[in-house]
Write a protein that holds these residues in place. Structure first.
Motif, PDB file in Angstrom:
ATOM      1  N   PHE A 174       0.885  -1.307  -0.271  1.00 57.77           N
ATOM      2  CA  PHE A 174       0.053   0.449  -0.096  1.00 57.77           C
ATOM      3  C   PHE A 174       0.474   1.179  -0.229  1.00 57.77           C
ATOM      4  CE2 PHE A 174       0.050  -0.205   5.303  1.00 57.77           C
ATOM      5  CZ  PHE A 174       0.907   0.518   5.197  1.00 57.77           C
ATOM      6  N   VAL A 175       1.758   1.133  -0.011  1.00 55.35           N
ATOM      7  CA  VAL A 175       2.676   2.114   0.444  1.00 55.35           C
ATOM      8  C   VAL A 175       2.880   2.505  -0.983  1.00 55.35           C
ATOM      9  CG1 VAL A 175       5.299   3.301   1.054  1.00 55.35           C
ATOM     10  CG2 VAL A 175       4.061   1.887   2.781  1.00 55.35           C
ATOM     11  N   TYR A 176       3.552   1.770  -1.831  1.00 56.71           N
ATOM     12  CA  TYR A 176       3.190   2.146  -3.104  1.00 56.71           C
ATOM     13  C   TYR A 176       2.464   3.109  -3.959  1.00 56.71           C
ATOM     14  CZ  TYR A 176       7.739  -0.831  -2.806  1.00 56.71           C
ATOM     15  OH  TYR A 176       8.904  -1.440  -2.796  1.00 56.71           O
ATOM     16  N   VAL A 177       1.476   2.379  -3.761  1.00 55.61           N
ATOM     17  CA  VAL A 177      -0.256   2.917  -3.855  1.00 55.61           C
ATOM     18  C   VAL A 177      -0.300   4.447  -3.465  1.00 55.61           C
ATOM     19  CG1 VAL A 177      -2.053   2.922  -4.150  1.00 55.61           C
ATOM     20  CG2 VAL A 177      -1.350   0.919  -4.226  1.00 55.61           C
ATOM     21  N   LEU A 178       0.326   5.049  -1.912  1.00 57.21           N
ATOM     22  CA  LEU A 178       0.910   6.073  -2.094  1.00 57.21           C
ATOM     23  C   LEU A 178       1.733   7.144  -2.465  1.00 57.21           C
ATOM     24  CD1 LEU A 178      -0.653   8.115   0.582  1.00 57.21           C
ATOM     25  CD2 LEU A 178       1.650   7.029   1.654  1.00 57.21           C
ATOM     26  N   LEU A 179       2.908   6.492  -3.177  1.00 57.91           N
ATOM     27  CA  LEU A 179       3.886   6.963  -4.230  1.00 57.91           C
ATOM     28  C   LEU A 179       3.582   7.759  -4.923  1.00 57.91           C
ATOM     29  CD1 LEU A 179       7.249   5.466  -2.233  1.00 57.91           C
ATOM     30  CD2 LEU A 179       5.627   7.760  -1.600  1.00 57.91           C
ATOM     31  N   ALA A 180       2.454   6.538  -5.566  1.00 57.08           N
ATOM     32  CA  ALA A 180       2.216   6.721  -7.032  1.00 57.08           C
ATOM     33  C   ALA A 180       0.770   7.486  -7.070  1.00 57.08           C
ATOM     34  CB  ALA A 180       1.841   5.098  -8.041  1.00 57.08           C
ATOM     35  N   LEU A 181       0.208   8.058  -6.215  1.00 55.39           N
ATOM     36  CA  LEU A 181      -0.459   8.606  -5.741  1.00 55.39           C
ATOM     37  C   LEU A 181      -0.037  10.736  -5.932  1.00 55.39           C
ATOM     38  CD1 LEU A 181      -3.498   7.082  -3.459  1.00 55.39           C
ATOM     39  CD2 LEU A 181      -4.013   8.203  -5.797  1.00 55.39           C
ATOM     40  N   ALA A 182       1.272   9.858  -4.784  1.00 58.50           N
ATOM     41  CA  ALA A 182       1.792  11.366  -4.624  1.00 58.50           C
ATOM     42  C   ALA A 182       2.549  12.025  -5.919  1.00 58.50           C
ATOM     43  CB  ALA A 182       2.571  11.228  -3.395  1.00 58.50           C
ATOM     44  N   LEU A 183       2.665  10.851  -6.799  1.00 55.13           N
ATOM     45  CA  LEU A 183       2.976  11.312  -8.182  1.00 55.13           C
ATOM     46  C   LEU A 183       2.432  11.475  -8.892  1.00 55.13           C
ATOM     47  CD1 LEU A 183       5.904  11.087  -9.682  1.00 55.13           C
ATOM     48  CD2 LEU A 183       6.103   8.768 -10.486  1.00 55.13           C
ATOM     49  N   VAL A 184       1.062  10.960  -9.215  1.00 55.45           N
ATOM     50  CA  VAL A 184       0.110  11.825  -9.777  1.00 55.45           C
ATOM     51  C   VAL A 184      -0.446  13.156  -9.769  1.00 55.45           C
ATOM     52  CG1 VAL A 184      -1.998  10.981 -10.673  1.00 55.45           C
ATOM     53  CG2 VAL A 184      -0.296   8.742 -10.659  1.00 55.45           C
ATOM     54  N   GLU A 185      -0.281  13.155  -8.779  1.00 57.93           N
ATOM     55  CA  GLU A 185      -1.038  14.632  -7.768  1.00 57.93           C
ATOM     56  C   GLU A 185       0.576  16.079  -8.538  1.00 57.93           C
ATOM     57  OE1 GLU A 185      -2.041  17.636  -4.355  1.00 57.93           O
ATOM     58  OE2 GLU A 185      -1.757  15.414  -3.520  1.00 57.93           O
ATOM     59  N   VAL A 186       1.672  15.452  -8.034  1.00 61.17           N
ATOM     60  CA  VAL A 186       2.529  16.751  -8.301  1.00 61.17           C
ATOM     61  C   VAL A 186       2.837  16.110 -10.287  1.00 61.17           C
ATOM     62  CG1 VAL A 186       5.465  16.651  -8.751  1.00 61.17           C
ATOM     63  CG2 VAL A 186       3.951  15.955  -6.439  1.00 61.17           C
ATOM     64  N   ILE A 187       2.648  15.325 -11.462  1.00 64.74           N
ATOM     65  CA  ILE A 187       2.710  15.509 -12.316  1.00 64.74           C
ATOM     66  C   ILE A 187       1.560  16.536 -12.960  1.00 64.74           C
ATOM     67  CG2 ILE A 187       1.901  13.843 -14.709  1.00 64.74           C
ATOM     68  CD1 ILE A 187       4.379  11.871 -13.031  1.00 64.74           C
ATOM     69  N   ALA A 188      -0.279  16.135 -12.660  1.00 62.73           N
ATOM     70  CA  ALA A 188      -1.306  17.435 -12.696  1.00 62.73           C
ATOM     71  C   ALA A 188      -1.257  17.715 -12.259  1.00 62.73           C
ATOM     72  CB  ALA A 188      -2.675  15.615 -12.427  1.00 62.73           C
ATOM     73  N   GLY A 189      -0.004  18.656 -10.954  1.00 57.95           N
ATOM     74  CA  GLY A 189      -0.010  20.087 -11.185  1.00 57.95           C
ATOM     75  C   GLY A 189       1.152  20.362 -11.939  1.00 57.95           C
ATOM     76  N   PHE A 190       1.968  20.887 -12.141  1.00 57.05           N
ATOM     77  CA  PHE A 190       2.685  20.969 -13.412  1.00 57.05           C
ATOM     78  C   PHE A 190       2.062  20.822 -14.658  1.00 57.05           C
ATOM     79  CE2 PHE A 190       6.688  19.590 -10.496  1.00 57.05           C
ATOM     80  CZ  PHE A 190       6.493  20.643 -10.460  1.00 57.05           C
ATOM     81  N   ALA A 191       1.420  19.055 -15.370  1.00 53.80           N
ATOM     82  CA  ALA A 191       0.315  19.562 -16.485  1.00 53.80           C
ATOM     83  C   ALA A 191      -0.887  20.440 -16.531  1.00 53.80           C
ATOM     84  CB  ALA A 191       0.062  18.301 -16.744  1.00 53.80           C
ATOM     85  N   THR A 192      -1.331  21.343 -15.675  1.00 57.02           N
ATOM     86  CA  THR A 192      -2.152  21.955 -15.261  1.00 57.02           C
ATOM     87  C   THR A 192      -1.711  23.621 -15.318  1.00 57.02           C
ATOM     88  OG1 THR A 192      -2.991  21.665 -13.351  1.00 57.02           O
ATOM     89  CG2 THR A 192      -4.315  20.495 -15.214  1.00 57.02           C
ATOM     90  N   LYS A 193      -0.562  23.266 -14.850  1.00 56.33           N
ATOM     91  CA  LYS A 193       0.368  24.705 -14.536  1.00 56.33           C
ATOM     92  C   LYS A 193       0.022  25.319 -13.136  1.00 56.33           C
ATOM     93  CE  LYS A 193       2.548  26.030 -18.851  1.00 56.33           C
ATOM     94  NZ  LYS A 193       1.539  25.204 -19.608  1.00 56.33           N
ATOM     95  N   GLN A 194      -0.770  24.031 -11.645  1.00 61.63           N
ATOM     96  CA  GLN A 194      -1.438  25.066 -10.734  1.00 61.63           C
ATOM     97  C   GLN A 194       0.534  24.060  -9.879  1.00 61.63           C
ATOM     98  OE1 GLN A 194      -4.877  23.951 -10.489  1.00 61.63           O
ATOM     99  NE2 GLN A 194      -6.108  24.958 -11.391  1.00 61.63           N
ATOM    100  N   PRO A 195       0.245  25.438  -8.679  1.00 59.59           N
ATOM    101  CA  PRO A 195       0.512  24.447  -7.578  1.00 59.59           C
ATOM    102  C   PRO A 195       0.706  22.964  -7.092  1.00 59.59           C
ATOM    103  CG  PRO A 195      -0.035  26.376  -6.547  1.00 59.59           C
ATOM    104  CD  PRO A 195      -0.179  26.270  -8.131  1.00 59.59           C
ATOM    105  N   PRO A 196       1.594  22.193  -6.673  1.00 61.64           N
ATOM    106  CA  PRO A 196       0.762  20.325  -5.975  1.00 61.64           C
ATOM    107  C   PRO A 196       0.279  21.230  -5.174  1.00 61.64           C
ATOM    108  CG  PRO A 196       3.118  21.014  -7.915  1.00 61.64           C
ATOM    109  CD  PRO A 196       3.058  22.419  -7.343  1.00 61.64           C
TER     110      PRO A 196
END
Length: 89
Positions: free
Chosen positions: A39-61
């Protein structure tokens, strides 16, 4: 509570990441008794998705998704992980 479109995609990503982590556990890529539980891998992957989505939409993560959406995405991801692997660790 009503979730926005990006939050709905984030929740769906949590479900998909839980299924992906269970696939990795079932095929042996992630050890069940390893130093990190699956489940730690799920948590880390969700954090990575959030950071990538933040950069893609040009909003602060951290500003794109609300906390209830994050908690629901993680809970559903871990739930799918438990359903498909049969255990949490």
């Amino acid at each position: 509570m009503r979730f926005s479109r990006p939050e709905q995609f984030f929740i769906a990503a949590g479900i998909g990441l839980g299924a992906l982590a269970s696939l990795a556990v079932n095929t042996g890529w992630i050890a069940k008794g390893g130093s990190f539980p699956p489940f730690v891998y799920v948590l880390l992957a969700l954090a990575l998705v959030e950071v990538i989505a933040g950069f893609a939409t040009k909003q602060p993560p951290g500003t794109l998704f609300s906390m209830p959406a994050r908690i629901l995405a993680f809970a559903l991801g871990v739930g799918v992980l438990i359903l498909l692997t049969g255990s949490l660790a």
